[in-house]
Design a protein around this motif. Structure first.
Motif, PDB file in Angstrom:
ATOM      1  N   TRP A 178     -53.613 -18.776 -39.616  1.00  0.00           N
ATOM      2  CA  TRP A 178     -53.636 -19.084 -38.232  1.00  0.00           C
ATOM      3  C   TRP A 178     -52.329 -19.130 -37.613  1.00  0.00           C
ATOM      4  CZ3 TRP A 178     -57.771 -23.438 -38.474  1.00  0.00           C
ATOM      5  CH2 TRP A 178     -59.114 -22.814 -38.730  1.00  0.00           C
ATOM      6  N   THR A 179     -52.012 -19.015 -36.490  1.00  0.00           N
ATOM      7  CA  THR A 179     -50.980 -19.074 -35.507  1.00  0.00           C
ATOM      8  C   THR A 179     -50.794 -20.114 -34.657  1.00  0.00           C
ATOM      9  OG1 THR A 179     -50.445 -16.687 -35.789  1.00  0.00           O
ATOM     10  CG2 THR A 179     -49.421 -18.056 -33.956  1.00  0.00           C
ATOM     11  N   LEU A 180     -50.015 -21.122 -34.730  1.00  0.00           N
ATOM     12  CA  LEU A 180     -49.926 -22.111 -34.041  1.00  0.00           C
ATOM     13  C   LEU A 180     -48.917 -22.566 -32.924  1.00  0.00           C
ATOM     14  CD1 LEU A 180     -50.705 -25.373 -33.579  1.00  0.00           C
ATOM     15  CD2 LEU A 180     -49.161 -26.015 -35.389  1.00  0.00           C
ATOM     16  N   LEU A 181     -49.178 -22.761 -31.672  1.00  0.00           N
ATOM     17  CA  LEU A 181     -48.394 -22.936 -30.713  1.00  0.00           C
ATOM     18  C   LEU A 181     -48.246 -24.629 -30.383  1.00  0.00           C
ATOM     19  CD1 LEU A 181     -46.106 -22.634 -28.405  1.00  0.00           C
ATOM     20  CD2 LEU A 181     -48.177 -21.976 -26.834  1.00  0.00           C
ATOM     21  N   LEU A 182     -47.270 -25.225 -30.630  1.00  0.00           N
ATOM     22  CA  LEU A 182     -47.142 -26.688 -30.513  1.00  0.00           C
ATOM     23  C   LEU A 182     -45.952 -27.188 -29.663  1.00  0.00           C
ATOM     24  CD1 LEU A 182     -48.040 -29.643 -31.052  1.00  0.00           C
ATOM     25  CD2 LEU A 182     -46.828 -29.367 -33.443  1.00  0.00           C
ATOM     26  N   PRO A 183     -45.931 -27.192 -28.643  1.00  0.00           N
ATOM     27  CA  PRO A 183     -44.748 -27.402 -27.963  1.00  0.00           C
ATOM     28  C   PRO A 183     -44.440 -28.828 -27.569  1.00  0.00           C
ATOM     29  CG  PRO A 183     -46.688 -27.292 -26.262  1.00  0.00           C
ATOM     30  CD  PRO A 183     -47.270 -27.197 -27.806  1.00  0.00           C
ATOM     31  N   ALA A 184     -43.889 -29.252 -28.921  1.00  0.00           N
ATOM     32  CA  ALA A 184     -43.012 -30.527 -29.164  1.00  0.00           C
ATOM     33  C   ALA A 184     -41.794 -30.486 -29.690  1.00  0.00           C
ATOM     34  CB  ALA A 184     -44.159 -31.292 -30.000  1.00  0.00           C
ATOM     35  N   SER A 185     -41.024 -31.319 -28.994  1.00  0.00           N
ATOM     36  CA  SER A 185     -39.431 -31.160 -29.514  1.00  0.00           C
ATOM     37  C   SER A 185     -38.964 -32.143 -30.497  1.00  0.00           C
ATOM     38  CB  SER A 185     -38.453 -31.318 -28.277  1.00  0.00           C
ATOM     39  OG  SER A 185     -38.756 -30.020 -27.414  1.00  0.00           O
ATOM     40  N   ALA A 186     -39.937 -33.161 -30.595  1.00  0.00           N
ATOM     41  CA  ALA A 186     -39.698 -34.309 -31.429  1.00  0.00           C
ATOM     42  C   ALA A 186     -40.872 -34.549 -32.216  1.00  0.00           C
ATOM     43  CB  ALA A 186     -39.370 -35.634 -30.838  1.00  0.00           C
ATOM     44  N   VAL A 187     -40.535 -35.148 -33.637  1.00  0.00           N
ATOM     45  CA  VAL A 187     -41.451 -35.473 -34.622  1.00  0.00           C
ATOM     46  C   VAL A 187     -41.440 -36.948 -35.281  1.00  0.00           C
ATOM     47  CG1 VAL A 187     -40.161 -34.178 -36.428  1.00  0.00           C
ATOM     48  CG2 VAL A 187     -42.691 -34.754 -36.717  1.00  0.00           C
ATOM     49  N   LEU A 188     -42.346 -37.510 -35.377  1.00  0.00           N
ATOM     50  CA  LEU A 188     -42.234 -38.668 -36.175  1.00  0.00           C
ATOM     51  C   LEU A 188     -42.291 -38.721 -37.529  1.00  0.00           C
ATOM     52  CD1 LEU A 188     -42.080 -42.014 -35.516  1.00  0.00           C
ATOM     53  CD2 LEU A 188     -44.615 -41.916 -35.734  1.00  0.00           C
ATOM     54  N   THR A 189     -41.199 -38.751 -38.202  1.00  0.00           N
ATOM     55  CA  THR A 189     -41.196 -38.695 -39.749  1.00  0.00           C
ATOM     56  C   THR A 189     -41.932 -39.941 -40.303  1.00  0.00           C
ATOM     57  OG1 THR A 189     -38.902 -39.832 -39.960  1.00  0.00           O
ATOM     58  CG2 THR A 189     -39.074 -37.220 -39.843  1.00  0.00           C
ATOM     59  N   VAL A 190     -42.423 -39.773 -41.594  1.00  0.00           N
ATOM     60  CA  VAL A 190     -43.339 -40.891 -42.190  1.00  0.00           C
ATOM     61  C   VAL A 190     -42.950 -40.952 -43.743  1.00  0.00           C
ATOM     62  CG1 VAL A 190     -45.035 -40.660 -40.683  1.00  0.00           C
ATOM     63  CG2 VAL A 190     -45.279 -39.121 -42.485  1.00  0.00           C
ATOM     64  N   THR A 191     -43.132 -41.931 -44.218  1.00  0.00           N
ATOM     65  CA  THR A 191     -43.102 -42.161 -45.804  1.00  0.00           C
ATOM     66  C   THR A 191     -44.061 -41.114 -46.558  1.00  0.00           C
ATOM     67  OG1 THR A 191     -44.433 -43.907 -45.989  1.00  0.00           O
ATOM     68  CG2 THR A 191     -42.177 -44.633 -45.605  1.00  0.00           C
ATOM     69  N   ALA A 192     -43.518 -40.699 -47.457  1.00  0.00           N
ATOM     70  CA  ALA A 192     -44.557 -39.729 -48.266  1.00  0.00           C
ATOM     71  C   ALA A 192     -45.860 -40.460 -48.950  1.00  0.00           C
ATOM     72  CB  ALA A 192     -43.681 -39.165 -49.357  1.00  0.00           C
ATOM     73  N   ASP A 193     -45.463 -41.605 -49.266  1.00  0.00           N
ATOM     74  CA  ASP A 193     -46.719 -42.220 -50.192  1.00  0.00           C
ATOM     75  C   ASP A 193     -47.630 -43.045 -49.213  1.00  0.00           C
ATOM     76  OD1 ASP A 193     -44.925 -44.104 -49.152  1.00  0.00           O
ATOM     77  OD2 ASP A 193     -45.213 -45.447 -50.940  1.00  0.00           O
ATOM     78  N   ARG A 194     -47.384 -43.506 -47.753  1.00  0.00           N
ATOM     79  CA  ARG A 194     -48.245 -44.335 -46.896  1.00  0.00           C
ATOM     80  C   ARG A 194     -48.372 -43.778 -45.715  1.00  0.00           C
ATOM     81  NH1 ARG A 194     -46.818 -50.134 -46.569  1.00  0.00           N
ATOM     82  NH2 ARG A 194     -48.807 -50.419 -45.951  1.00  0.00           N
ATOM     83  N   LEU A 195     -47.611 -42.735 -45.488  1.00  0.00           N
ATOM     84  CA  LEU A 195     -47.447 -42.321 -44.023  1.00  0.00           C
ATOM     85  C   LEU A 195     -47.035 -43.149 -42.875  1.00  0.00           C
ATOM     86  CD1 LEU A 195     -50.536 -39.769 -44.078  1.00  0.00           C
ATOM     87  CD2 LEU A 195     -48.119 -39.295 -44.848  1.00  0.00           C
ATOM     88  N   SER A 196     -46.542 -44.206 -43.413  1.00  0.00           N
ATOM     89  CA  SER A 196     -45.996 -45.190 -42.451  1.00  0.00           C
ATOM     90  C   SER A 196     -44.770 -44.489 -41.781  1.00  0.00           C
ATOM     91  CB  SER A 196     -45.422 -46.609 -43.083  1.00  0.00           C
ATOM     92  OG  SER A 196     -46.524 -47.064 -43.892  1.00  0.00           O
ATOM     93  N   PRO A 197     -44.583 -44.872 -40.139  1.00  0.00           N
ATOM     94  CA  PRO A 197     -43.574 -44.357 -39.475  1.00  0.00           C
ATOM     95  C   PRO A 197     -42.321 -44.548 -39.932  1.00  0.00           C
ATOM     96  CG  PRO A 197     -45.204 -45.250 -38.250  1.00  0.00           C
ATOM     97  CD  PRO A 197     -45.609 -45.640 -39.454  1.00  0.00           C
ATOM     98  N   VAL A 198     -41.372 -43.782 -39.687  1.00  0.00           N
ATOM     99  CA  VAL A 198     -40.112 -43.891 -40.240  1.00  0.00           C
ATOM    100  C   VAL A 198     -38.886 -43.587 -38.896  1.00  0.00           C
ATOM    101  CG1 VAL A 198     -37.962 -43.168 -41.543  1.00  0.00           C
ATOM    102  CG2 VAL A 198     -40.239 -43.251 -42.568  1.00  0.00           C
ATOM    103  N   ALA A 199     -39.045 -42.472 -38.429  1.00  0.00           N
ATOM    104  CA  ALA A 199     -37.991 -42.308 -37.209  1.00  0.00           C
ATOM    105  C   ALA A 199     -38.471 -41.247 -36.325  1.00  0.00           C
ATOM    106  CB  ALA A 199     -36.742 -42.117 -37.706  1.00  0.00           C
ATOM    107  N   ARG A 200     -38.233 -41.199 -35.178  1.00  0.00           N
ATOM    108  CA  ARG A 200     -38.377 -40.064 -34.350  1.00  0.00           C
ATOM    109  C   ARG A 200     -37.126 -39.262 -34.468  1.00  0.00           C
ATOM    110  NH1 ARG A 200     -39.697 -39.806 -27.724  1.00  0.00           N
ATOM    111  NH2 ARG A 200     -38.336 -38.213 -27.215  1.00  0.00           N
ATOM    112  N   GLU A 201     -37.403 -38.068 -34.817  1.00  0.00           N
ATOM    113  CA  GLU A 201     -36.351 -37.035 -34.874  1.00  0.00           C
ATOM    114  C   GLU A 201     -36.486 -35.485 -34.299  1.00  0.00           C
ATOM    115  OE1 GLU A 201     -35.411 -36.552 -39.086  1.00  0.00           O
ATOM    116  OE2 GLU A 201     -35.605 -38.670 -39.532  1.00  0.00           O
TER     117      GLU A 201
END
Length: 318
Positions: A178-201
């Motif tokens: 599928w092709t995705l259009l997602l008009p977002a300029s920032a993503v919230l990174t998360v830890t790999a194990d628990r998906l806990s928020p790390v930083a907006r980047e």
């Protein structure tokens, strides 16, 4: 409850005020599940009084520390609010509209009394869901909400209701094509194990998650919240298209400055693995009860409403 209008048809389950099916002219717009099936992976559920995760199930509000049950025990978080398995009462049942309600009673970890009202309405523009939180108590209450649909692209005819749980070919998960259009300029990174928020980047730092220009999803894993959303007028639109060009879009306004996107990676369960793309507009960020990012505070007697719309996208004309 079944509603239909203008070529659209939807089935709403009272448990969790859940969108169980949504079809347009015979094709699925969301991944369905059968009426007698235990709902998989929060599919179509209404999330309140918070969407996403509260890390460790702990937060402070009004100078008081609270501890919630850990409903995501493998990661140690409180996941997706308190009403996903609640029975909602129907207030209105019309051919093209239903209104349901449930009350969150004061309880351990959330000692607030809040009514959750959910409206589903079909018209020529698709299916609009509106969630309203009303504080019935005497103290301010923290609040957030969002939906949990798994969108489906392409023009394949819908499965019969009894076939909605069928296992599909694990070698060819449809999300990848599928092709995705997602008009977002920032993503919230998360830890790999628990998906806990790390930083907006910025997404420029993570090109695998930059879908500001439409492109094929491929094998990329996504289970992240995005923000800094571009809008046309007051509306943000996420669009998903299949290889044949037919697709589905989700539209919402500034009441939801965040959106969680998930590629439904469940390799241990081929029947659900990458079968739909979760697109979850949110009034607040993950773990907002701690960070405060987008958190709504309902004053006694106050209310807050947010809405989003799902509609079919026709193939691009040659």
């Amino acid at each position: 409850m079944h509603i239909a209008a203008h070529g659209y048809a939807a089935d709403i389950a009272s448990v969790g005020a859940t969108l169980r099916t949504l079809r347009f002219e015979g094709r699925d717009l969301v991944v369905p599940f059968a009426a007698d099936e235990v709902r998989p992976n929060y599919r179509g559920a209404t999330l309140a009084p918070w969407p996403n995760r509260i890390v460790d199930g702990r937060y402070a509000f009004g100078g008081v520390e609270h501890r919630l049950p850990l409903t995501e025990p493998e990661r140690g978080h409180a996941l997706h609010g308190l009403v996903a398995w609640s029975e909602f009462a129907d207030r209105v049942v019309d051919p093209d509209r239903v209104v349901l309600s449930a009350v969150i009673e004061p309880q351990a970890g959330y000692p607030f009394r809040v009514e959750v009202e959910v409206e589903y309405r079909l018209d020529a523009d698709g299916l609009t869901q509106t969630v309203t939180g009303r504080n019935l108590g005497a103290e301010p209450a923290p609040w957030g909400t969002g939906p949990h649909p798994y969108l489906v692209a392409g023009s394949a005819p819908a499965a019969k209701d009894g076939d909605a749980r069928r296992a599909l070919d694990p070698a060819a998960p449809p999300v990848d094509g599928w092709t995705l259009l997602l008009p977002a300029s920032a993503v919230l990174t998360v830890t790999a194990d628990r998906l806990s928020p790390v930083a907006r980047e910025p997404v420029e730092s993570h090109p695998e998650w930059d879908f500001r220009a439409p492109r094929r999803i491929g094998s990329v894993f996504i289970d992240h919240a995005f923000t800094a959303l571009s809008r046309s007028g007051d509306a943000t639109t996420v669009e998903l298209r299949g290889p044949d060009g037919a697709g589905v879009a989700m539209v919402w306004d500034a009441a939801c400055p965040w959106v969680q996107v998930h590629t439904a990676d469940t390799p241990e369960a081929p029947a659900t693995h990458r079968r739909g793309l979760a697109v979850e507009p949110m009034t607040c960020a993950p773990d907002a009860f701690n960070s405060g990012a987008g958190l709504v505070v309902l004053d006694p007697g106050g209310e807050h409403a947010a809405s989003w719309r799902i509609h079919a996208v026709p193939p691009v004309s040659p």
